[in-house]
Write an enzyme that holds these catalytic residues in place. Structure first.
Site, mmCIF file in Angstrom:
data_model
loop_
_atom_site.group_PDB
_atom_site.id
_atom_site.type_symbol
_atom_site.label_atom_id
_atom_site.label_comp_id
_atom_site.label_asym_id
_atom_site.label_seq_id
_atom_site.Cartn_x
_atom_site.Cartn_y
_atom_site.Cartn_z
ATOM 1 N N HIS A 48 0.847 -1.198 0.000
ATOM 2 C CA HIS A 48 0.000 0.000 0.000
ATOM 3 C C HIS A 48 0.875 1.238 0.000
ATOM 4 O O HIS A 48 1.896 1.307 0.676
ATOM 5 C CB HIS A 48 -1.021 -0.008 1.139
ATOM 6 C CG HIS A 48 -0.528 0.318 2.518
ATOM 7 N ND1 HIS A 48 -0.392 1.606 2.979
ATOM 8 C CD2 HIS A 48 -0.176 -0.475 3.550
ATOM 9 C CE1 HIS A 48 0.008 1.584 4.248
ATOM 10 N NE2 HIS A 48 0.157 0.338 4.619
ATOM 11 N N GLU A 82 -5.328 1.888 1.972
ATOM 12 C CA GLU A 82 -5.198 0.751 2.893
ATOM 13 C C GLU A 82 -5.525 1.187 4.306
ATOM 14 O O GLU A 82 -6.167 0.474 5.072
ATOM 15 C CB GLU A 82 -3.774 0.177 2.828
ATOM 16 C CG GLU A 82 -3.576 -1.124 3.629
ATOM 17 C CD GLU A 82 -3.181 -0.933 5.086
ATOM 18 O OE1 GLU A 82 -3.140 -1.935 5.824
ATOM 19 O OE2 GLU A 82 -2.921 0.208 5.520
ATOM 20 N N GLU A 83 -5.056 2.396 4.631
ATOM 21 C CA GLU A 83 -5.204 2.873 6.011
ATOM 22 C C GLU A 83 -6.656 3.169 6.383
ATOM 23 O O GLU A 83 -6.980 3.351 7.548
ATOM 24 C CB GLU A 83 -4.330 4.114 6.241
ATOM 25 C CG GLU A 83 -2.824 3.876 6.044
ATOM 26 C CD GLU A 83 -2.206 2.983 7.103
ATOM 27 O OE1 GLU A 83 -2.929 2.464 7.969
ATOM 28 O OE2 GLU A 83 -0.970 2.798 7.058
HETATM 29 N N1 TRP Z 1 -0.760 -1.227 7.701
HETATM 30 C C1 TRP Z 1 -0.972 -2.221 8.731
HETATM 31 C C2 TRP Z 1 -1.950 -1.607 9.745
HETATM 32 O O1 TRP Z 1 -1.973 -0.412 9.914
HETATM 33 C C3 TRP Z 1 0.315 -2.577 9.406
HETATM 34 C C4 TRP Z 1 0.238 -3.862 10.073
HETATM 35 C C5 TRP Z 1 -0.021 -4.088 11.348
HETATM 36 C C6 TRP Z 1 0.437 -5.122 9.452
HETATM 37 N N2 TRP Z 1 0.002 -5.434 11.596
HETATM 38 C C7 TRP Z 1 0.273 -6.064 10.450
HETATM 39 C C8 TRP Z 1 0.740 -5.515 8.164
HETATM 40 C C9 TRP Z 1 0.404 -7.435 10.164
HETATM 41 C C10 TRP Z 1 0.861 -6.857 7.889
HETATM 42 C C11 TRP Z 1 0.678 -7.799 8.888
HETATM 43 O O2 TRP Z 1 -2.702 -2.307 10.383
HETATM 44 ZN ZN ZN Z 2 -0.624 1.225 8.435
#
Ligand code: TRP
Ligand code: ZN
Ligand code: CA
Length: 447
Positions: A132, A178-179
């Site tokens: 992302h 994504e966020e």
């Molecule tokens: N972008 C994800 C989020 O904000 C980051 C993240 C947290 C993540 N835990 C994860 C990405 C586990 C992959 C696997 O939640």
């Molecule tokens: Zn994130």
């Protein structure tokens, strides 16, 4: 940098001539090995190139500049996001990719996914990798997820430099929003016609791979993808752990939910590094993997160069390895899986999840691998059986009231040599005590 090559160059026991002839040997040995394939069904191919850390970091510097010039972030709906997309797209266009922007709307703002196809390969077998590209609005998002975005970009550029001609078709993606809840990747998967969906042989996700207090986590999903990453790290003598910080927290989830094999790497977010983890990986115990997670200090200082370097090289390794060969296992090893969630009722009836095995001849192996991923808040409640096509049940796990740990995530080995391989296999799960509950997340059979 490639640690393997680094070790070769530095070895005082090897004179320059020996290094040269060893290198020549490696180069000539690769094509011969390619024809034979490995026990996992993935072909052995020439080593992936080293992904230059300096190039990956140069992309991060650009993403930081974009954020700085656009109010400090690269968030969905903000100008810094579109500028990030434009930056990545220009690099890919110049390198010979066929790129397209996919627009969607979220929260009243236009979002974009960037899809880049590398011409060639079998259009019916597509290997995808993505990251992302959006940040949260509180910061530049350099580790989350400039790191994954830059490493995937540089891997795509390395494919172009090598003019790679893989057996599979390669497609790279940078996701928007994504966020906001995996909005872009979900939009992509939902809008992919089912015929296109069925051509996807795998999706690799990279979200946060340069965490300052890094861990080395591999997603526990498709076994072949997982093994590809684990083998890479084992070759470097770097221990890995299974990613447990939250299944479904990134863009692989929409793919996984429709049954596409997924995998990926992760260096940790807001969880705390334990003493045991600091022991094996270095860094600081008692501190989170990324103290700047989702905050304004997630800038270019918030990167562990070693982790970013290793993970970038691991991505290239996976792309090179997994794009070779057809991935079709008619007589050798095969992997069958079902990733559809099945709720397990509290202290209730048994439920099942089915896997239809086809295209096999003869009986199942004496060491059938049964990978089980059951999410549960008290696993002692859970009884698990494997049910063969003819109805024979193999007990994998009994209940044990005192076992209060979460989840059953493990691989069982079953002597299934008296069972016909083809047919519908079932995982049968029953919760036999009240209060805690869970669900079958996924399971897989590896022949
Ligand atoms: N972008 C994800 C989020 O904000 C980051 C993240 C947290 C993540 N835990 C994860 C990405 C586990 C992959 C696997 O939640
Ligand atoms: Zn994130
Ligand atoms: Ca229960």
């Amino acid at each position: 940098m490639s640690p393997n090559r680094f070790a070769l160059r530095r070895s005082p026991a090897l004179p320059a001539a020996a290094v040269l002839s060893l290198a020549a040997l490696l180069v000539t040995a690769a094509p011969a090995a390619q024809a034979t394939g490995t026990a996992t069904g993935a072909a052995v191919v020439a080593a992936a190139p080293d992904i230059p850390l300096a190039n990956v970091k140069a992309h991060l510097t650009q993403l930081q500049s974009i954020a700085t010039a656009n109010g400090g972030n690269r968030a969905h709906g903000r100008p810094g996001y579109k500028a990030s997309i434009d930056y990545v797209k220009a690099k890919l266009d110049a390198a010979g990719y066929t790129t397209s922007l996919q627009q969607f709307t979220s929260g009243g703002a236009t979002g974009y996914n960037l899809i880049a196809d590398w011409p060639g390969g079998d259009a019916n077998k597509v290997l995808m990798a993505g990251a992302h590209l959006d940040s949260v609005s509180s910061g530049a998002g350099i580790n989350d997820n400039g790191s994954g975005s830059a490493a995937v970009l540089e891997t795509a550029l390395a494919v172009s430099r090598a003019q790679l001609a893989p057996d599979k078709h390669l497609r790279f993606a940078w996701w928007g929003a994504e966020e906001l809840g995996l909005v872009g990747s979900r939009y992509y998967v939902n809008n992919l016609p089912s015929t296109e969906r069925s051509k996807l042989s795998g999706y690799l996700n990279f979200d946060m791979i340069g965490s300052p207090n890094a861990g080395y986590f591999v997603y526990d999903d498709d076994p072949v993808i997982e093994k590809t990453f684990k083998d890479y790290y084992a070759g470097l003598s770097i221990p890995t752990e299974i990613e447990t910080e939250g299944d479904g927290r990134s863009d692989h989830a929409p793919f996984k939910n429709v049954g596409i094999p997924v995998g990926g790497l992760f260096s940790g977010a807001d969880y705390t590094k334990t003493a045991a983890q600091a022991q094996k990986w270095g860094g600081t115990a008692g501190q989170s993997f990324d103290r700047c997670y989702h905050s304004s200090c997630d800038n270019t200082s918030n990167i562990n160069d070693t982790a970013l370097d290793r993970n970038s090289d691991a991505i290239a390794h996976a792309i090179w390895t997994l794009s070779a060969g057809t991935g079709e296992p008619p007589t050798g090893e095969g992997v069958f899986s079902n990733a559809a969630d099945v709720a397990v009722p509290d202290n209730g009836a048994a439920v099942t999840s089915s896997i239809a095995v086809t295209g096999r001849t003869g009986n199942a192996p004496a060491a059938l691998q049964v990978g089980v991923d059951i999410k549960h808040t008290w696993r002692g409640d859970v009884v698990v059986d494997l049910v063969a096509p003819d109805g024979t049940a193999y007990r994998l796990k009994n209940s044990s009231s005192g076992d209060s740990a979460d989840n059953v995530i493990t691989t069982y080995t079953v002597d299934a040599s008296s069972e016909t391989a083809n047919g519908t296999w079932k995982l049968r799960v029953q919760d036999v005590a009240s209060q805690d509950t869970g669900y079958i997340d996924s399971w897989k059979l590896t022949f």
